[in-house]
Enzyme design. Structure first.
Site, PDB file in Angstrom:
ATOM      1  CE  LYS A  80      -4.509  -1.420   1.412  1.00  0.00           C
ATOM      2  NZ  LYS A  80      -4.380  -2.844   1.816  1.00  0.00           N
TER       3      LYS A  80
ATOM      4  CD  GLU B 195      -9.987   4.958   1.165  1.00  0.00           C
ATOM      5  OE1 GLU B 195      -9.646   6.138   0.932  1.00  0.00           O
ATOM      6  OE2 GLU B 195      -9.481   3.982   0.564  1.00  0.00           O
TER       7      GLU B 195
ATOM      8  CB  SER C 277      -0.441  -8.249  -1.034  1.00  0.00           C
ATOM      9  OG  SER C 277      -1.269  -9.042  -0.207  1.00  0.00           O
TER      10      SER C 277
HETATM   11  C1  PLP Z   1      -5.290  -3.778   1.551  1.00  0.00           C
HETATM   12  C2  PLP Z   1      -4.611  -5.053   1.304  1.00  0.00           C
HETATM   13  C3  PLP Z   1      -5.014  -5.905   0.256  1.00  0.00           C
HETATM   14  C4  PLP Z   1      -6.212  -5.646  -0.620  1.00  0.00           C
HETATM   15  O1  PLP Z   1      -6.166  -4.493  -1.379  1.00  0.00           O
HETATM   16  P1  PLP Z   1      -5.876  -4.545  -2.951  1.00  0.00           P
HETATM   17  O2  PLP Z   1      -6.172  -3.166  -3.403  1.00  0.00           O
HETATM   18  O3  PLP Z   1      -6.814  -5.557  -3.550  1.00  0.00           O
HETATM   19  O4  PLP Z   1      -4.467  -4.944  -3.128  1.00  0.00           O
HETATM   20  C5  PLP Z   1      -4.278  -7.064   0.027  1.00  0.00           C
HETATM   21  N1  PLP Z   1      -3.214  -7.376   0.801  1.00  0.00           N
HETATM   22  C6  PLP Z   1      -2.811  -6.596   1.816  1.00  0.00           C
HETATM   23  C7  PLP Z   1      -1.630  -7.017   2.626  1.00  0.00           C
HETATM   24  C8  PLP Z   1      -3.482  -5.401   2.108  1.00  0.00           C
HETATM   25  O5  PLP Z   1      -3.086  -4.644   3.134  1.00  0.00           O
END
Ligand code: PLP
Length: 397
Positions: free
Chosen positions: A88, A110, A375
């Site tokens: 992010k 948000e 992610s």
């Molecule tokens: C917020 C988040 C997501 C989901 O958001 P996307 O916009 O779909 O990437 C996925 N993995 C993590 C670790 C997050 O913090």
């Protein structure tokens, strides 16, 4: 007022569905996207912070023991190693830098679970910007640690008490604030969603993930992966990694939150039971009833718990370039536990959905090289996982 209005749609999806008062701000943002973002000066500054502050490039890692366990060759793009623990910050950093160039002194955002709020508050501390984060009142209660992190970073966290007191209500409130304070304020949206040019802008920042991954995989293994798997909440980490492989012979799989199962109605699998509709500024797949009322969503992974999804994903679903599927909470939790034990890496519950897909479909994936977008890190989810297991009378980890 817009220069490149033809770019506002991805096929039938996207667009600009907002109050007229926001049009000047969106048009100013389009100008930034087209004329500031591509400049050498901006790119040099952004890349400087990516390298020295965020810690990029993140590595590609062969998860050997997990691969042996599932009988599939699994590689990870280590987005968990970014500063603040997830992808992010790529978007938060890009947008706050751009806002500063536009002369904005105040940032609003948000947040659902608090991950995007923490990333934005971090960048505001770094760049000396005022920061206000809107968060559903129920989420403020559930995510106390992230609320404290944001406040420690100097951000004001505003609990939103309207509606279901969750993410969508926080977005409504942020949009309201933006309309009122648009002169000095930039709204940092947290994913590839919202009215044009937000999906295009966010995609631009997160596509660093895919560019690095493609170059690294080729250099390390002399080929491209056969399959790339990513979880899909709003869709930014998935778009980030998919973007580099869209024109390559690589299978792309997006994994949504199956929650308690599709039949239960308690899930966030927009491509399973959602229909095209307009929600919070854009047209995309939306979980809604016959009358167009937005349905409540549910997932054990807070970052996947949203009623709609980035418009480019809607296009990629319809043209079949990406296969969208889901895994349930149970499978994601299993993946969280198994992966941690085999690799010594605690994956975010969101990322555990992508891992869960590989775990559940190993028999179909035999012999393939699979690249999973990891992610984020999962330390934030320890409490949630413990709670989940204890309600099932299972031993904690
Ligand atoms: C917020 C988040 C997501 C989901 O958001 P996307 O916009 O779909 O990437 C996925 N993995 C993590 C670790 C997050 O913090």
């Amino acid at each position: 007022m817009f220069e490149a209005l033809e770019k506002r749609y991805y096929g039938n999806y996207g667009g600009i569905f907002v109050a007229e008062t926001l049009i000047p701000a969106l048009s100013e943002l389009e100008h930034a996207l087209l004329h500031i973002l591509p400049t050498q000066e901006f790119q040099a500054e952004y890349n400087y912070y990516l390298q020295n502050y965020v810690g990029r490039p993140t590595p590609i890692y062969h998860a050997k023991r997990f691969s042996e366990y599932v009988g599939v060759n699994v590689f990870l793009k280590r987005e968990d190693l970014n500063h603040t623990g997830a992808h992010k910050i790529l978007n938060a950093l890009g947008q706050t830098l751009l806002a500063k160039k536009l002369g904005k002194t105040r940032i609003i955002a948000e947040t659902g679970a608090g991950q995007h709020g923490v990333a934005t508050a971090t960048c505001c501390a770094l760049l000396g910007l005022e920061c206000v984060v809107y968060m559903g009142a129920d989420d403020v209660e559930r995510q106390k640690v992230n609320v404290e992190r944001m406040r420690m970073l100097g951000a004001q966290v505003v609990p939103v008490k309207s509606g279901t007191r969750t993410l969508k209500d926080a977005i409504n409130e942020a949009l309201r604030d933006w309309i009122t304070n648009v002169k000095n304020t930039h709204y940092v949206i947290g994913t590839v969603y919202g009215p044009y040019p937000f999906p295009q802008l966010v995609r631009n920042f997160v596509s660093t993930i895919g560019r690095e991954a493609k170059r690294q995989f080729l250099a390390q293994y002399g080929k491209l992966p056969d399959t790339v798997v990513a979880c899909v909440g709003g869709g930014s980490n998935a778009m980030g990694i998919f973007s580099a492989f869209l024109d390559e012979p690589v299978e792309l799989i997006g994994v949504e939150a199956g929650g308690l199962g599709i039949e239960s109605g308690k899930h966030a699998a927009r491509f399973q039971t959602g229909k095209p509709g307009i929600f919070q500024g854009a047209k995309s797949y939306v979980l809604q009833d016959e009358n167009g009322n937005i349905l409540d969503t549910y997932s054990v992974a807070p970052g996947l718990d949203y009623a709609s999804v980035g418009p480019e994903h809607a296009q990629l679903h319809e043209n079949g370039r990406v296969f969208y599927t889901y895994v349930t909470d149970d499978v994601a939790i299993k993946a969280y536990q198994t992966f941690t034990r085999f690799e010594g890496i605690i994956p975010a519950l969101e990322s555990s959905h992508a891992i869960g897909y590989v775990l559940q479909n190993a028999h179909k994936l035999k012999g393939k090289d699979i690249l999973i977008n990891l992610s984020g890190r999962g330390d934030k989810d320890l409490e949630g996982v413990k709670r989940y297991l204890s309600t099932r009378g299972e031993q904690t980890l």
